[in-house]
Design an enzyme around this catalytic site. Sequence first.
Site, PDB file in Angstrom:
ATOM      1  N   LYS A  64       0.852  -1.197   0.000  1.00  0.00           N
ATOM      2  CA  LYS A  64       0.000   0.000   0.000  1.00  0.00           C
ATOM      3  C   LYS A  64       0.885   1.242   0.000  1.00  0.00           C
ATOM      4  CE  LYS A  64      -0.276  -0.154   5.054  1.00  0.00           C
ATOM      5  NZ  LYS A  64      -1.008  -0.759   6.187  1.00  0.00           N
ATOM      6  N   ASP A 123      12.974  23.167   0.952  1.00  0.00           N
ATOM      7  CA  ASP A 123      13.692  22.406  -0.079  1.00  0.00           C
ATOM      8  C   ASP A 123      15.177  22.266   0.202  1.00  0.00           C
ATOM      9  OD1 ASP A 123      11.526  24.018  -2.018  1.00  0.00           O
ATOM     10  OD2 ASP A 123      12.943  25.274  -0.920  1.00  0.00           O
ATOM     11  N   TYR A 148      16.422  29.538   9.317  1.00  0.00           N
ATOM     12  CA  TYR A 148      15.325  30.309   9.913  1.00  0.00           C
ATOM     13  C   TYR A 148      15.366  30.278  11.441  1.00  0.00           C
ATOM     14  CZ  TYR A 148      13.051  30.379   5.331  1.00  0.00           C
ATOM     15  OH  TYR A 148      12.744  30.571   4.011  1.00  0.00           O
ATOM     16  N   ARG A 190       0.829 -10.927   6.996  1.00  0.00           N
ATOM     17  CA  ARG A 190       0.822  -9.735   6.130  1.00  0.00           C
ATOM     18  C   ARG A 190       1.961  -8.811   6.558  1.00  0.00           C
ATOM     19  NH1 ARG A 190      -4.391  -9.746   8.364  1.00  0.00           N
ATOM     20  NH2 ARG A 190      -3.791  -7.818   9.427  1.00  0.00           N
ATOM     21  N   ARG A 232     -10.716  -0.519  14.699  1.00  0.00           N
ATOM     22  CA  ARG A 232     -10.595   0.252  13.472  1.00  0.00           C
ATOM     23  C   ARG A 232     -11.615  -0.356  12.515  1.00  0.00           C
ATOM     24  NH1 ARG A 232      -4.735   0.974  10.509  1.00  0.00           N
ATOM     25  NH2 ARG A 232      -5.285  -1.081   9.681  1.00  0.00           N
ATOM     26  N   HIS A 263      -6.737  -7.428  12.460  1.00  0.00           N
ATOM     27  CA  HIS A 263      -5.465  -6.683  12.486  1.00  0.00           C
ATOM     28  C   HIS A 263      -5.099  -6.365  13.937  1.00  0.00           C
ATOM     29  CE1 HIS A 263      -2.264  -4.365  10.735  1.00  0.00           C
ATOM     30  NE2 HIS A 263      -2.727  -3.199  11.116  1.00  0.00           N
ATOM     31  N   CYS A 267      14.584  23.516   5.948  1.00  0.00           N
ATOM     32  CA  CYS A 267      13.691  24.398   5.197  1.00  0.00           C
ATOM     33  C   CYS A 267      12.847  23.568   4.229  1.00  0.00           C
ATOM     34  CB  CYS A 267      14.501  25.436   4.429  1.00  0.00           C
ATOM     35  SG  CYS A 267      15.659  26.347   5.472  1.00  0.00           S
TER      36      CYS A 267
HETATM   37  C1  LIG Z   1      -0.306  -1.807   6.830  1.00  0.00           C
HETATM   38  C2  LIG Z   1      -0.959  -3.096   7.180  1.00  0.00           C
HETATM   39  C3  LIG Z   1      -0.208  -4.266   7.352  1.00  0.00           C
HETATM   40  C4  LIG Z   1       1.314  -4.281   7.365  1.00  0.00           C
HETATM   41  O1  LIG Z   1       1.775  -3.789   8.583  1.00  0.00           O
HETATM   42  P1  LIG Z   1       3.352  -3.771   8.906  1.00  0.00           P
HETATM   43  O2  LIG Z   1       3.416  -3.388  10.325  1.00  0.00           O
HETATM   44  O3  LIG Z   1       3.938  -2.742   7.997  1.00  0.00           O
HETATM   45  O4  LIG Z   1       3.864  -5.125   8.618  1.00  0.00           O
HETATM   46  C5  LIG Z   1      -0.886  -5.458   7.540  1.00  0.00           C
HETATM   47  N1  LIG Z   1      -2.235  -5.481   7.578  1.00  0.00           N
HETATM   48  C6  LIG Z   1      -2.987  -4.373   7.446  1.00  0.00           C
HETATM   49  C7  LIG Z   1      -4.462  -4.472   7.510  1.00  0.00           C
HETATM   50  C8  LIG Z   1      -2.380  -3.135   7.252  1.00  0.00           C
HETATM   51  O5  LIG Z   1      -3.128  -2.032   7.142  1.00  0.00           O
END
Ligand SMILES: *Cc1c(COP(=O)(O)O)cnc(C)c1O
Length: 402
Positions: free
Chosen positions: A63, A341, A292, A248, A161, A192, A339
């Site tokens: 992602k 850039d 700055y 994942r 979530r 998750h 800054c």
């Molecule tokens: C981003 C994400 C992951 C991966 O998480 P990491 O901590 O980067 O391994 C896995 N599952 C879901 C649903 C996520 O949003």
Amino acid sequence: MIQVSTRDDCSWGEGVLVDSSVQASSNNGRLLAWREIDLDAVRHNVRRIAETCPAAQLMVVVKADGYSHGAPEVARAALAAGATYLGVATIGEALALRRAGITAPLLAWLAGPGSPYGTAIAQGIELAAYSCAQLSEIVQAAQEQGHVPRIHLKAETGMWRGGAADEWALLVAQARAHEAQGLVRVVGVWSHLACADRVDHPANDQQRDWFLRAVQVAEEAGLRPRLRHLANSAATLTRPDLHFDMVRCGLATYGVNPLSGQEAPVQLRPVVTVKARVTHVKRAPAGAGVSYGHTYRTPASTTLALVPLGYADGVPVAPLEGAPVGYRGKSVPLAGRVCMDQLVLDVGDLQVQPGDVVTLLGPGRDGEHRAEDWAALSGRSSYEILTGLGRPRVPAIYVNDE
Ligand SMILES: *Cc1c(COP(=O)(O)O)cnc(C)c1O
């Protein structure tokens, strides 16, 4: 092979791209700043991760354009090294991978009313369902296309979530009914983790228990999900009891330690290195106020070097004075505020010349900090540091492509 990303190929100012015969590490044409993405490091990390979960499939999470490393490039390298699934948030991200010619199993888990489910299903993209209403919309879109969608039902297990909470029993019953009619295939049940970066956090066990109950409810409803998946990178590396049928992994794929307060148990190689050429060098007297707000004053007569990278390029601004930047194996400190850039280095009496290469972030070979160190210094997460780097002025150059 060296290849400049064609998706963000605006070499900066001069309009010149890298000659592919040129070694990325020595001379990138006239680019002022660039990111080297080491695809060999991706393959290394994927192999190390896969060794920790031999019984589970490995989904690599790409992602946010592969945490800004380039989703198709990372995906191809990861699949070549043994990953079997890809994961993204939105359907748009999934469709972009299909357009790039990637045909691997692919799950998109973030969609809402009106999302292009039909297009996704026609492209063989697997979808997550978090609620009965969402499942109905997906099934309807699939029927219009004449396809059977592959669905991963998401259960709430304590992160609060996405995922079905009170509705879970209804959701699995509805999915089972649709499945019996041949309208969907439920391939996964998933959730998750909220606190996996802390191995001993009590939420990890609580989420495991809740997940097992959710799976049981799905099985009692008659579903036989082939893929139960819960673990992110942190849980993959530390909690074999949470691997189930698939893990994942995002952060670990990119070579960044996903654990808080402890080293990763496998050796990971950072994938991205951010480099720039010094554009301007001059001597300054003791007591000179730099950048700055004059937050930094030179303690002694010194040399200052201007680096063409700033917060518009993803360099964190927060209290980074003194942060080490790599220059030929030495760490030289950042002077004054970053800054938009540009930033200034206090290089002391080093003989730095305009055109010399400095390294802002990377594996540390040149004296630079890693993503984890920048995160700690700036009070951000490593995820924010990495995703912040995907800016158009800093093109990606792929090294060790196969
Ligand atoms: C981003 C994400 C992951 C991966 O998480 P990491 O901590 O980067 O391994 C896995 N599952 C879901 C649903 C996520 O949003």
